[in-house]
Scaffold this active site. Structure first.
Site, mmCIF file in Angstrom:
data_model
loop_
_atom_site.group_PDB
_atom_site.id
_atom_site.type_symbol
_atom_site.label_atom_id
_atom_site.label_comp_id
_atom_site.label_asym_id
_atom_site.label_seq_id
_atom_site.Cartn_x
_atom_site.Cartn_y
_atom_site.Cartn_z
ATOM 1 N N CYS A 171 0.827 -1.191 0.000
ATOM 2 C CA CYS A 171 0.000 0.000 0.000
ATOM 3 C C CYS A 171 0.867 1.249 0.000
ATOM 4 C CB CYS A 171 -0.880 0.016 1.242
ATOM 5 S SG CYS A 171 0.107 0.050 2.736
ATOM 6 N N CYS B 299 3.538 1.568 2.684
ATOM 7 C CA CYS B 299 4.778 0.836 2.463
ATOM 8 C C CYS B 299 5.737 1.686 1.633
ATOM 9 C CB CYS B 299 4.505 -0.480 1.741
ATOM 10 S SG CYS B 299 3.362 -1.545 2.614
ATOM 11 N N ASP C 44 -5.285 -28.460 -4.409
ATOM 12 C CA ASP C 44 -4.120 -28.681 -3.564
ATOM 13 C C ASP C 44 -4.672 -28.689 -2.137
ATOM 14 O OD1 ASP C 44 -1.454 -28.567 -2.499
ATOM 15 O OD2 ASP C 44 -1.811 -26.434 -2.142
ATOM 16 N N ASP D 95 -1.996 -23.012 -4.159
ATOM 17 C CA ASP D 95 -1.435 -21.769 -3.647
ATOM 18 C C ASP D 95 0.081 -21.737 -3.574
ATOM 19 O OD1 ASP D 95 -1.173 -23.557 -1.505
ATOM 20 O OD2 ASP D 95 -1.003 -21.869 -0.134
ATOM 21 N N ASP E 38 2.967 -25.490 -6.422
ATOM 22 C CA ASP E 38 1.816 -25.663 -7.305
ATOM 23 C C ASP E 38 1.952 -24.851 -8.585
ATOM 24 O OD1 ASP E 38 0.336 -27.294 -5.554
ATOM 25 O OD2 ASP E 38 -0.232 -25.527 -4.391
#
Lengths: 726, 58
Positions: free
Chosen positions: A28, A31, A437, A617, A621
């Protein structure tokens, strides 16, 4: 001593150095502000700029390259990951290409607006008293603006069409180039002869809209390429090498050779694949196995590049490096899989395949027909042929698909689902098999304390205090369950064991079973555990498990009831996979599957004619996500996996998977209707054009009304949802 | 109809200005970080100490 990061700093000007960093965890505006202000407050820093789109940071400072270490430490101290990289390696050609397209778009837009202005005057003149000389003057002016603009802005299409023709095949750019060039040429001939039919506006406007589409497409692809680059950068850039006499020095990763001993501090990623030769630690191997809980590792255990060393410094003997590491293997798998997906032909392109030749044949037939069967002369015949080319200009057809996509993606976004690739909806509509997964997808992907109710209040207070002194994932799970305590002053973390401290005169320990004197206690629960001991006597045990998403069972049931085949593929241990699969009613399941095996299983399903939606995720994967027919990731997933996925969904629920599949089906139905409408439009308009009845005004009205028609139809997707909300 | 001899150059000039501005914005890197600009607007300015003093005196 030169440090590892200084190797990446480049000299700028006489006395300055600059460093390019990839920053992880920038979410954001705060940051951006924290990083830029903290660095900017340093005396020697002359420039610090975060690029939010690419998550890159550029820092320039006065003085020696060695300051790179301090810069990186500063950024990391703020809580962001910082990885220096060599900008030479990460090709920036994408940005050059996009700038060239933007310039072409700007020129085309300028010309289109001005030519359209002149055209409207000409059209108005059809009814009023505009004389031939004024009309000719406006036509000449249009030519003066449009021709250079077409020559400049059309280059991306001309170049691609030429390349295709040279290679002996044809693509969509061939009819586009042909239509634009022919329309411009004929208009010029008309203008020279003082005729009525000039189509400069049509050709330049067509170019402008096509350029807009091409720029958006390029931006999407650039993002995908950046994801692969980021993955490669997970490899450490330098390593601390031990020499035989015990001294240490930083060496760039490319200069490592198998057999060297490198030292890896806690919190660092392993730079190479190798074997631990000294020390004991815990490793976060989620990158490779997808397992969320840390694994103990001691002498003789194999480690993989890119995984994280969690608690203690260890020495590793270098095994495989660079392109031979497992991480590089994953990158290769992703690249291969992406090429596979590139073979998917979008509906719009499939339509274009027969549409383009059909238009050319019709236009040629018009020309031949008028020359052979009438006495109007070849100029007028050519004019009618061009009218056919223009009235079929794929405006309605070009809009049919994207408009539905825009409406559907807006719809999905409201439900917290982000559509990441344009053709994903089309692929979703064809899905008949769903592969999940486990960790982080069906489950929440983090350890959750399961027996919090059994712990007494006194033990709870102590555990809170001890856990606050540790960064270990299980300690954090304790804090999530109980709230944060104030860490005791003498709290100390013992690598591979746990945390110890003195509270009220007793020595307390929170950590492994053996270390807390609980070796002979019965095993509790199924997942990980922690023990609490007072002066060597175990007083309480904590059990942890990875929680299943609250609506996972319901969603899986719904999907199965709708006729989808559901499968579970996980890198985790077989027992765990069996337990979760049992609980959710998934009978097709496999545990202990490597990234390569996941891709192989997807290929197998594909060979059986299934269209697979992969939901996953972890970085492990990522190849499977890229290989699957369509893919989804939760928003908590690794960056790289998110970017491989077609859709990203937010929140703790699994229901978005079902929602996305439903929206995909509806959107596809609307797309089909729209293409049908576009074809009907052409079936009516083309005969008129062939018969020579189409003036520029008729063409303009016909094209706009067909575009309006498909747009309105697409908006029905929105309304259907507002009414029924099924 | 003589008016178009003035209006057309004016239209072209204005359009040309827009185009020049657009090309300048590409050159100066304003399209390099499209998402960043949207977020940066939320960053508060560093509080200016002189201004702060004035407001406290009130």
């Amino acid at each position: 001593m030169p440090n590892g990061h200084a190797l990446r700093a480049v000299p700028v000007g006489a006395d300055e150095h600059a460093l390019n960093l990839l920053v992880e965890g920038v979410h954001c505006a705060n940051c951006i502000a924290r990083i830029e202000r903290t660095l900017g407050a340093r005396e020697d820093v002359t420039e610090a700029r975060v690029n939010f789109s690419t998550r890159r940071l550029y820092v320039r400072w006065r003085g020696e390259a060695d300051a790179a270490r301090v810069i990186v430490d500063t950024v990391e101290g703020l809580g962001y990951g910082a990885i220096p990289f060599d900008p030479e390696i990460l090709a920036s050609q994408g940005s050059e290409e996009s700038k060239a397209l933007l310039r072409a778009m700007g020129v085309a837009g300028f010309a289109a607006a001005n030519v359209m202005l002149l055209s409207i005057s000409v059209w108005a003149g059809l009814w009023s008293d505009m004389d031939a000389s004024t009309r000719d003057f406006l036509h000449w002016l249009s030519a003066l603006i449009a021709l250079p603009a077409i020559a400049y802005s059309g280059r991306p299409f001309f170049r691609s069409a030429l390349a295709a023709l040279r290679g002996g095949h044809t693509n969509m750019d061939v009819p586009i180039s042909l239509a634009v060039i022919l329309a411009a040429t004929v208009s010029l001939i008309e203008t020279i002869g003082g005729g009525v039919h000039a189509y400069f506006d049509a050709s330049i406007t067509l170019l402008f809209f096509l350029l807009v589409g091409r720029y958006l497409d390029l931006r999407a692809r650039a993002e995908a390429r950046r994801s692969a680059e980021r993955l490669l950068l997970l490899r450490a850039t330098s390593a601390l090498v031990e020499t035989e006499n015990g001294s240490v020095s930083y060496v760039a990763v490319e200069d490592l050779v198998p057999g060297m001993i490198v030292r890896v501090a806690p919190g660092e990623r392993f730079p190479v694949d190798g074997e631990i030769t000294r020390g004991q630690t815990e490793i976060d191997a989620s990158l490779v196995t997808g397992e969320s809980l840390p694994q103990a590792a001691a002498r003789g255990v194999s480690v993989f590049a890119g995984t994280m060393n969690l608690i203690a410094s260890v020495a590793v003997s270098v095994g495989r490096i660079g392109d031979d590491t497992l991480l590089a293997e994953i990158v290769r798998l992703i690249e291969d899989a992406e090429q596979g997906r590139a073979r998917f032909v979008r509906l719009a392109d499939r339509v274009a395949r027969w549409y383009a030749p059909a238009v050319h044949i019709l236009a040629a037939a018009t020309f031949a027909g008028w020359v052979l069967f009438s006495f109007v002369g070849w100029q007028v015949a050519l004019l009618h042929a061009v009218a056919v080319l223009i009235i079929t200009c794929p405006c309605a057809l070009g809009l049919a698909v994207p408009v539905v996509q825009v409406v559907a993606s807006g719809r999905l976004l409201k439900r917290g689902i982000l559509l990441r690739s344009g053709d994903a909806l089309e692929r979703l509509a064809a899905v008949d098999t769903i592969v999940f997964d486990k960790t982080g997808t069906l489950t929440m992907g983090r350890a959750v304390l399961t027996n919090g109710d059994e712990i007494s209040d006194a033990d709870r207070t102590v555990a809170m205090q001890l856990a606050a002194a540790s960064q270990h994932p299980l300690s954090r799970a304790v804090l999530r369950a109980f709230g944060a305590g104030r860490p005791p002053a003498d709290a100390r973390e013992v690598p591979g064991c746990g945390v110890t401290a003195t509270i009220d005169g007793s020595t307390w320990r929170l950590g492994r079973r053996g270390w807390c004197g609980a070796a002979d206690r019965p095993v509790m629960g199924r997942g990980s555990e922690l023990w609490l001991s007072r002066d060597g006597v175990p007083v309480a045990g904590f059990t942890f498990d990875d929680d299943v998403r609250p609506d996972a069972a319901r969603t899986v049931d719904t999907l199965m009831a709708r006729g989808f085949q559901v499968e579970l593929l996980s890198g985790d241990r077989r027992e765990v996979v069996d337990r979760i699969g049992e609980a959710l009613g998934i009978s097709q399941r496999r545990g202990g599957v490597s990234p390569t095996e996941k891709v192989a299983r997807l290929r197998e399903l594909e060979a059986n004619g299934r269209h697979v939606l992969m939901v996953g995720d972890g970085l492990n994967d990522a190849p499977a996500l890229a290989a699957a027919y369509a893919s989804m990731s939760p928003a908590a997933a690794a960056d790289v996996s998110q970017i491989q996925a077609d859709l990203v969904f937010q929140g703790d629920l699994l229901a978005p998977v079902a929602t996305a599949l439903e929206v995909g089906r509806r959107a596809n139905r609307l797309t089909m209707q729209n293409i049908g409408l576009a074809i009907v439009y052409n079936a009516i308009a083309v005969p008129f054009a062939m018969a020579g009845f189409v003036t520029p005004l008729v063409a303009a009205v016909a094209m706009s009304s067909s575009s309006l028609l498909v747009t309105t139809n697409a908006l029905r997707l929105k309304r259907e949802y507002a009414d029924g909300g099924k | 109809m003589n008016i178009i001899a003035i209006l057309i150059p004016v239209a072209l000039l204005l359009g040309g200005l827009g185009l020049a501005g657009f090309i300048w914005s590409i050159r100066s890197g304003q399209y390099d970080d499209l998402e960043g600009a949207a977020r940066r607007i939320l960053i508060d300015e560093e509080p200016d100490e002189e201004l702060l003093d004035v407001s406290q005196e009130k």
